[in-house]
Design an enzyme around this catalytic site. Structure first.
Site, PDB file in Angstrom:
ATOM      1  N   CYS A   1       0.851  -1.202   0.000  1.00 48.78           N
ATOM      2  CA  CYS A   1       0.000   0.000   0.000  1.00 48.78           C
ATOM      3  C   CYS A   1       0.882   1.246   0.000  1.00 48.78           C
ATOM      4  O   CYS A   1       1.916   1.276   0.665  1.00 48.78           O
ATOM      5  CB  CYS A   1      -0.900   0.036   1.230  1.00 48.78           C
ATOM      6  SG  CYS A   1      -2.068  -1.322   1.370  1.00 48.78           S
TER       7      CYS A   1
ATOM      8  N   GLN B   1      -9.085 -10.474 -12.444  1.00 53.39           N
ATOM      9  CA  GLN B   1      -9.216  -9.140 -11.889  1.00 53.39           C
ATOM     10  C   GLN B   1      -9.049  -9.246 -10.374  1.00 53.39           C
ATOM     11  O   GLN B   1      -9.482 -10.209  -9.750  1.00 53.39           O
ATOM     12  CB  GLN B   1     -10.563  -8.531 -12.261  1.00 53.39           C
ATOM     13  CG  GLN B   1     -10.744  -8.307 -13.754  1.00 53.39           C
ATOM     14  CD  GLN B   1      -9.728  -7.333 -14.346  1.00 53.39           C
ATOM     15  OE1 GLN B   1      -9.233  -6.431 -13.661  1.00 53.39           O
ATOM     16  NE2 GLN B   1      -9.409  -7.514 -15.619  1.00 53.39           N
TER      17      GLN B   1
ATOM     18  N   GLU C   1      -6.148 -14.784 -27.570  1.00 52.27           N
ATOM     19  CA  GLU C   1      -5.265 -14.724 -26.400  1.00 52.27           C
ATOM     20  C   GLU C   1      -3.976 -15.458 -26.713  1.00 52.27           C
ATOM     21  O   GLU C   1      -3.985 -16.522 -27.337  1.00 52.27           O
ATOM     22  CB  GLU C   1      -5.956 -15.360 -25.192  1.00 52.27           C
ATOM     23  CG  GLU C   1      -5.080 -15.691 -24.009  1.00 52.27           C
ATOM     24  CD  GLU C   1      -4.407 -14.470 -23.403  1.00 52.27           C
ATOM     25  OE1 GLU C   1      -3.208 -14.577 -23.082  1.00 52.27           O
ATOM     26  OE2 GLU C   1      -5.065 -13.422 -23.263  1.00 52.27           O
TER      27      GLU C   1
ATOM     28  N   CYS D   1      -4.953  -1.305 -17.424  1.00 52.70           N
ATOM     29  CA  CYS D   1      -4.374  -1.215 -16.080  1.00 52.70           C
ATOM     30  C   CYS D   1      -3.215  -0.227 -16.058  1.00 52.70           C
ATOM     31  O   CYS D   1      -2.435  -0.210 -15.108  1.00 52.70           O
ATOM     32  CB  CYS D   1      -3.908  -2.597 -15.604  1.00 52.70           C
ATOM     33  SG  CYS D   1      -2.683  -3.369 -16.664  1.00 52.70           S
TER      34      CYS D   1
END
Length: 396
Positions: free
Chosen positions: A59, A233, A278, A350
């Protein structure tokens, strides 16, 4: 008159910034920086909930309240767009709650220390608590310390934790337990912790040591086989927000292409016919199996979209395109999309910087960036995700 300078924003790496450009670690918007360097806390500066902050690299923003974190996410995206001469309607961010991360990579060493790496260091924070991991994942930290002590690794290990339908999927990189005692310890650990699967990888691919039932993850209502340490995710809440934005962007298109499809997070959330491409062989085979079992109309292709992007002629066969590339973006595919005439694109990203670069290419080709939905699923992190709608023709 006070000589204090107000913190007006938070920079990309998490430090507060004054109006005159001074960067102040662990400052929040509304804080005041005094001449002696002291910080007077403002209304958006909260008490960090975790004892490991700010040393733990998991964090960077626990000192921000919800409003300040949301503002940081919007500013990151707006700044990336502005750097490319772009702007659009940026919606309020969808924020995942604490303790909802369903996948994580921790580090471990022979001493038994296990946790995230220290900020700007390779040293490991030995986790005594965690306010971002799902409880099912954090509950394994203490038992893993004991197992690692038994296994006595000779080097640092990477521990991949993922929450699957059947429970926690655990992959440990850097060791391959040998001998009867190690095998018994692994089996006892997996059984006592009710793991969905346990595998090890010493560099030659995962070797599964425990998997009582085939491991799956449910995406779009379909149980998809899940290879060890698969990409998902980060939170269910984040996934739901991205899927909802994607479906809004593609509208009622009957035939959609899902590029960089992975296990099918977006392909399986679409009601019509879907082409899914993919580069990861295991992921695309898992999607193929899951879709076939559920009798979903998904055509899969194992295709490297960096080396062989879909051409404009191929893209124009679809009513909409969904694209969800890795952090580097999709420069080559964006160039082909710029020349395509397909009417709608849902771009999931992202990385706001690579997203803005790709979208600039598409805008120069005649596309319009309609709106953007930010998603904060890496709680208190500087990591930002988003879903965006692009279209051709009159404004929708």
């Amino acid at each position: 008159m006070s000589d204090a300078a107000e913190i007006v924003r938070v920079a990309a790496r998490g430090e507060g910034v004054t109006a005159d450009g001074r960067h102040v670690p662990f400052a929040a918007p509304g804080d005041r920086l005094h001449g002696d360097g002291a910080i007077e806390r403002g209304p958006h500066h909260q008490l960090p909930p975790c004892r490991h902050f700010p040393e733990c690299g998991g964090c960077q923003l626990q000192h921000l309240d919800e409003a300040a974190w949301s503002g940081f996410i919007v500013d990151r995206i707006a700044g990336a767009l502005a750097a490319q001469g772009l702007s659009t309607d940026i919606r309020p961010p969808a924020l995942s709650p604490p303790r909802t991360r369903r996948r994580a990579r921790l580090h471990a060493e022979a001493s038994g220390r296990i946790g995230f790496a220290m900020e700007k260091s390779h040293a490991i924070i030995d986790l005594a608590e965690c306010h971002v991991l799902a409880p099912e994942l954090f509950a394994l930290v203490a038992p893993l310390r004991r197992l690692i002590h038994v296994l006595r690794p000779k080097r640092r290990l990477d521990v991949h934790l993922t929450l699957a339908d059947q429970g926690v999927d655990l992959l440990i990189n850097g060791i391959m337990p040998e001998g009867l005692a190690a095998a018994e310890a692994v089996t006892a650990f997996a059984q006592s912790q009710s793991l969905a699967r346990m595998a090890f990888d010493e560099g030659f691919g995962p070797e599964v040591r425990w998997e009582p039932d085939a491991v799956t993850v449910t995406l779009g209502g379909v149980a998809v086989p899940m290879p060890p340490a698969s990409f998902l995710q980060a939170t269910r809440e984040g996934e739901a927000a991205l899927v909802a934005a994607m479906r809004e962007a593609v509208g009622d298109a009957a035939v959609v292409a899902d590029l960089f499809a992975g296990l099918g997070t977006f392909a399986l959330a679409l009601p019509g016919r879907v082409y899914a491409a993919e580069a990861g062989r295991e992921a695309i085979m898992a999607l193929k199996v899951g879709a076939a079992r559920a009798q979903r109309t998904v055509f899969t292709e194992h295709r490297d979209l960096f080396r062989r992007p879909l051409t404009p002629a191929e893209l124009d066969r679809f009513g909409a395109i969904v694209i969800d590339p890795p952090r580097a973006g999709a420069k080559e595919q964006a160039q082909a999309l710029a020349a395509a005439r397909v009417p709608r694109i849902a771009y999931i990203s992202c990385n706001p910087s690579s997203f803005a670069r790709d979208v600039k290419t598409m805008v120069e080709g005649g596309w319009r960036l309609d709106w953007l939905q930010p998603v904060g699923q890496f709680r208190w992190s500087t990591h930002v995700e988003l879903a965006a709608s692009l279209s051709r023709g009159p404004s929708r």
